[in-house]
Design a protein around this motif. Structure first.
Motif, short mmCIF file in Angstrom:
data_model
loop_
_atom_site.label_atom_id
_atom_site.label_comp_id
_atom_site.label_asym_id
_atom_site.label_seq_id
_atom_site.Cartn_x
_atom_site.Cartn_y
_atom_site.Cartn_z
N LYS A 147 80.30 22.57 26.14
CA LYS A 147 79.04 23.01 26.29
C LYS A 147 79.04 24.47 26.89
O LYS A 147 78.66 24.78 28.25
CB LYS A 147 78.34 22.02 27.32
CG LYS A 147 78.13 20.52 27.05
CD LYS A 147 77.32 19.53 27.82
CE LYS A 147 77.23 18.42 27.43
NZ LYS A 147 76.33 18.31 26.31
N MET A 167 84.03 20.47 28.11
CA MET A 167 83.13 19.45 27.28
C MET A 167 82.81 20.33 26.12
O MET A 167 82.33 19.48 25.15
CB MET A 167 81.96 18.94 28.17
CG MET A 167 82.34 17.79 29.22
SD MET A 167 81.09 17.18 30.24
CE MET A 167 80.10 16.34 28.80
N GLU A 227 94.84 10.30 26.80
CA GLU A 227 93.98 9.25 26.47
C GLU A 227 94.22 8.08 27.28
O GLU A 227 93.27 7.00 27.45
CB GLU A 227 93.74 9.00 24.90
CG GLU A 227 92.67 8.14 24.46
CD GLU A 227 92.62 8.20 23.14
OE1 GLU A 227 91.92 7.19 22.79
OE2 GLU A 227 93.19 8.74 22.42
N VAL A 268 89.91 16.87 29.80
CA VAL A 268 88.61 16.58 29.30
C VAL A 268 88.46 16.83 27.78
O VAL A 268 87.72 16.03 26.95
CB VAL A 268 87.64 17.71 30.02
CG1 VAL A 268 86.14 17.45 29.67
CG2 VAL A 268 87.73 17.49 31.37
N THR A 306 74.42 15.82 32.56
CA THR A 306 75.79 15.28 31.93
C THR A 306 76.13 13.84 32.08
O THR A 306 76.57 13.49 31.45
CB THR A 306 76.89 16.08 32.75
OG1 THR A 306 76.30 17.57 32.36
CG2 THR A 306 78.27 16.06 32.15
N LEU A 338 77.19 11.31 29.14
CA LEU A 338 78.38 10.57 29.13
C LEU A 338 78.22 8.93 29.20
O LEU A 338 79.16 8.15 28.72
CB LEU A 338 79.41 11.09 30.25
CG LEU A 338 79.82 12.42 30.23
CD1 LEU A 338 80.42 12.80 31.50
CD2 LEU A 338 80.74 12.69 28.97
N LYS A 372 84.31 8.99 26.23
CA LYS A 372 83.53 9.62 27.34
C LYS A 372 83.52 8.89 28.80
O LYS A 372 83.20 9.26 29.63
CB LYS A 372 82.19 9.53 26.89
CG LYS A 372 82.02 10.48 25.47
CD LYS A 372 80.42 10.92 25.25
CE LYS A 372 79.89 11.50 24.31
NZ LYS A 372 78.72 11.55 23.70
N ASN A 381 90.24 13.88 25.77
CA ASN A 381 89.24 12.90 25.65
C ASN A 381 87.83 12.88 25.02
O ASN A 381 87.34 12.03 24.47
CB ASN A 381 89.03 12.19 26.99
CG ASN A 381 90.33 11.71 27.62
OD1 ASN A 381 90.59 10.33 27.34
ND2 ASN A 381 91.26 12.27 28.17
N MET A 382 87.44 14.35 25.01
CA MET A 382 86.02 14.36 24.35
C MET A 382 86.36 14.25 22.98
O MET A 382 85.60 13.67 22.02
CB MET A 382 85.45 15.88 24.81
CG MET A 382 85.03 15.72 26.04
SD MET A 382 83.23 14.66 26.16
CE MET A 382 82.39 15.62 24.92
N LEU A 388 90.92 20.46 22.35
CA LEU A 388 90.04 19.67 21.31
C LEU A 388 90.75 19.50 20.19
O LEU A 388 90.47 18.49 19.44
CB LEU A 388 88.84 20.54 21.48
CG LEU A 388 87.76 20.69 22.29
CD1 LEU A 388 86.71 21.88 22.21
CD2 LEU A 388 87.19 19.30 22.58
N VAL A 417 85.88 10.70 30.72
CA VAL A 417 85.47 11.83 30.92
C VAL A 417 84.65 11.85 32.27
O VAL A 417 84.55 12.55 33.23
CB VAL A 417 84.80 12.82 29.86
CG1 VAL A 417 83.97 14.14 30.22
CG2 VAL A 417 85.80 12.88 28.76
N LYS A 418 83.92 10.77 32.18
CA LYS A 418 82.79 10.65 33.26
C LYS A 418 83.63 10.34 34.48
O LYS A 418 83.10 10.65 35.62
CB LYS A 418 81.94 9.43 32.98
CG LYS A 418 80.95 8.95 33.94
CD LYS A 418 79.99 7.90 33.68
CE LYS A 418 79.14 7.43 34.89
NZ LYS A 418 78.41 6.07 34.42
#
Length: 467
Positions: free
Chosen positions: A403, A401, A10, A316, A457, A461, A325, A319-320, A84, A328-329
């Motif tokens: 998704k 992410m 992070e 990813v 996306t 973000l 975000k 940080n999600m 996650l 992540v972006k």
């Protein structure tokens, strides 16, 4: 203590994290890809095997991808789930996923091995093995010994992303590297000195896979952050299903590739037989051998692309889970640029150096038709490789992410709707060349859809920059 070990995901700079996590993953996947490619190079340069052995290798290759598809579904799903949960500071859920994933890998590998051994002839026929008698004979020999190594192969490939999620990308890389290194050492010994032919190539591969599996077992017994306890190896429906859902995109991207390869192999066999040159018995195996070689080069490129994306899954996911975000972006932007650059370099190679590429695969021992078809195949089949690289990055990033639906949709459209559909449809109008046109058309149309998801996306973000 476990929390501190992961805080750098992070806080550390994104370029540093990409280098630390993506590079070992790239090397791991490249080395894994080299198992089959190295076999094909040595087979191609053995005069007593030649293009027949090359064609046999092409027939068996998608069957190894089926094993890989199941393994990466479990492994990548576990990696995403662990990351996650570590981001949410839920270590117990992460450990449960690791234990369940190990059990799923063992069970599924045994089941697949039994199926392959019981139905080898019809399976090889379905993947185009009967292009001629000699190709089918060599396919049977190679497939039998490769099948015996399926449990070791799947275990090692499944544990590789799990080891990365535990914060040890270097060990994941080294374990795969050592296995492939053993394969490279043994291949020329078994093929050129012992003259074991296709059996020798397969046995060398399996012994390398055994080494990687043994190293993975050692690591599981010494895990740092998510070492599972005995209770974590009891299968839990909720944990297993969540792990598999997160990994379904990896599975579909691989298994749908198998469907595309099956369609391509059969169309190559069918329309090659109608070709003025390749309709002759002594040249019948050339189109299948060449298409397999082109696919192998593509696999090398995709290993780099997927390695970049898959290596970033822990970053990813963490940080999600932590609500960052903005990071992540930034990672998404850097990743897309890097993937496009890989595609650009690859495009230059296939367009300007196709003769040099095919020379590696025994062109000197073959007819002029072998080289001529290979040059055309490289230039047409991979002319949209930049789009292919960006598409793959998009598949995996969306998966990381969480998704899964969007990622699965895009992957299925590319490989099944376009990949299989065009491979079956275009040869009706363009004959053997239609098989070659199917790849670039599929990649271009997929990119049109991927561009929409990429923009969507970015907007998502941008909505919440976190803390």
């Amino acid at each position: 203590m476990e929390e501190k070990k992961n805080n750098f995901l992070e806080g550390a700079a994104i370029p540093r994290l990409m280098k630390q996590y993506a590079l070992p993953c790239i090397i791991s996947l490249l080395v894994a890809a080299l198992y089959n490619i190295v076999d094909q190079i040595f087979i191609a340069n053995a005069s007593y095997l030649g293009s027949y052995g090359n064609a046999a290798n092409t027939v068996v290759f998608p069957l190894t991808v089926i094993a890989l598809a199941i393994a990466v579904m479990i492994g990548d799903g576990c990696c995403a789930y662990v990351s996650l949960n570590l981001g949410r500071k839920d270590v117990s859920a992460a450990k449960k996923s690791v234990g369940n994933s190990i059990i799923m890998a063992i069970i599924s590998s045994i089941v697949l091995t039994v199926i392959y051994l019981a139905f080898s002839s019809p399976i090889l026929t379905a993947f185009g093995g009967r292009v001629n008698a000699e190709t089918f004979r060599q396919s049977q020999e190679y497939f039998f010994y490769i099948t015996l190594g399926i449990p070791f192969y799947m275990f090692g490939q499944c544990l590789n992303p799990v080891i990365r999620s535990d914060g040890s990308p270097r060990f994941a890389m080294v374990s795969t590297l050592l296995g492939a290194g053993l394969n490279i050492i043994l291949d020329p010994i078994f093929i050129f000195i012992f003259h074991w032919g296709m059996m020798g190539a397969a046995v060398a591969t399996v012994l390398g896979q055994v080494l990687t599996a043994l190293l993975s077992i050692w690591y599981i017994l010494h895990m740092k952050m998510v070492k599972p306890g005995k209770e974590d190896f009891i299968l839990s429906f909720s944990t297993s299903s969540r792990t598999l859902i997160l990994g379904i995109t990896s599975f579909l991207s691989q298994i749908s590739l198998v469907a595309a390869m099956a369609a391509i192999n059969n169309m190559v066999r069918k329309y090659g037989a109608l070709d003025e040159i390749f309709g002759e018995e002594q040249y019948a195996q050339i189109p299948m051998a060449v298409v397999g070689i082109v696919m192998k080069f593509f696999q090398i490129v995709i290993s780099i692309v997927v390695g970049m994306s898959a290596g970033c899954i822990p970053i990813v996911g963490y940080n999600m889970g932590a609500g960052r975000k903005d990071r992540v972006k930034e990672l998404f932007t850097r990743l897309l640029i890097a993937e496009a650059l890989v595609g650009a370099v690859s495009l230059l190679i296939v367009e300007f150096l196709p003769r040099q590429l095919i020379a590696i695969f025994g062109a000197a021992n073959e007819s002029i038709y072998y080289t001529q078809f290979a040059v055309k195949a490289f230039r047409i089949y991979l002319c949209m490789i930049i789009f292919a690289c960006v598409n793959k990055a998009c598949f995996i990033f969306l998966q990381a992410m969480g998704k899964a639906a969007s990622s699965t949709f895009l992957s299925m459209v590319r490989e099944i709707v376009f990949g299989v559909g065009f491979a079956l449809f275009l040869p009706l109008f363009f004959g053997l060349d239609g098989v070659l046109y199917s790849m670039p058309l599929s990649d271009f149309l997929t990119f049109v859809i991927a561009a929409f998801l990429i923009i969507k996306t970015y907007r998502e973000l941008k909505e919440d920059k976190g803390v």
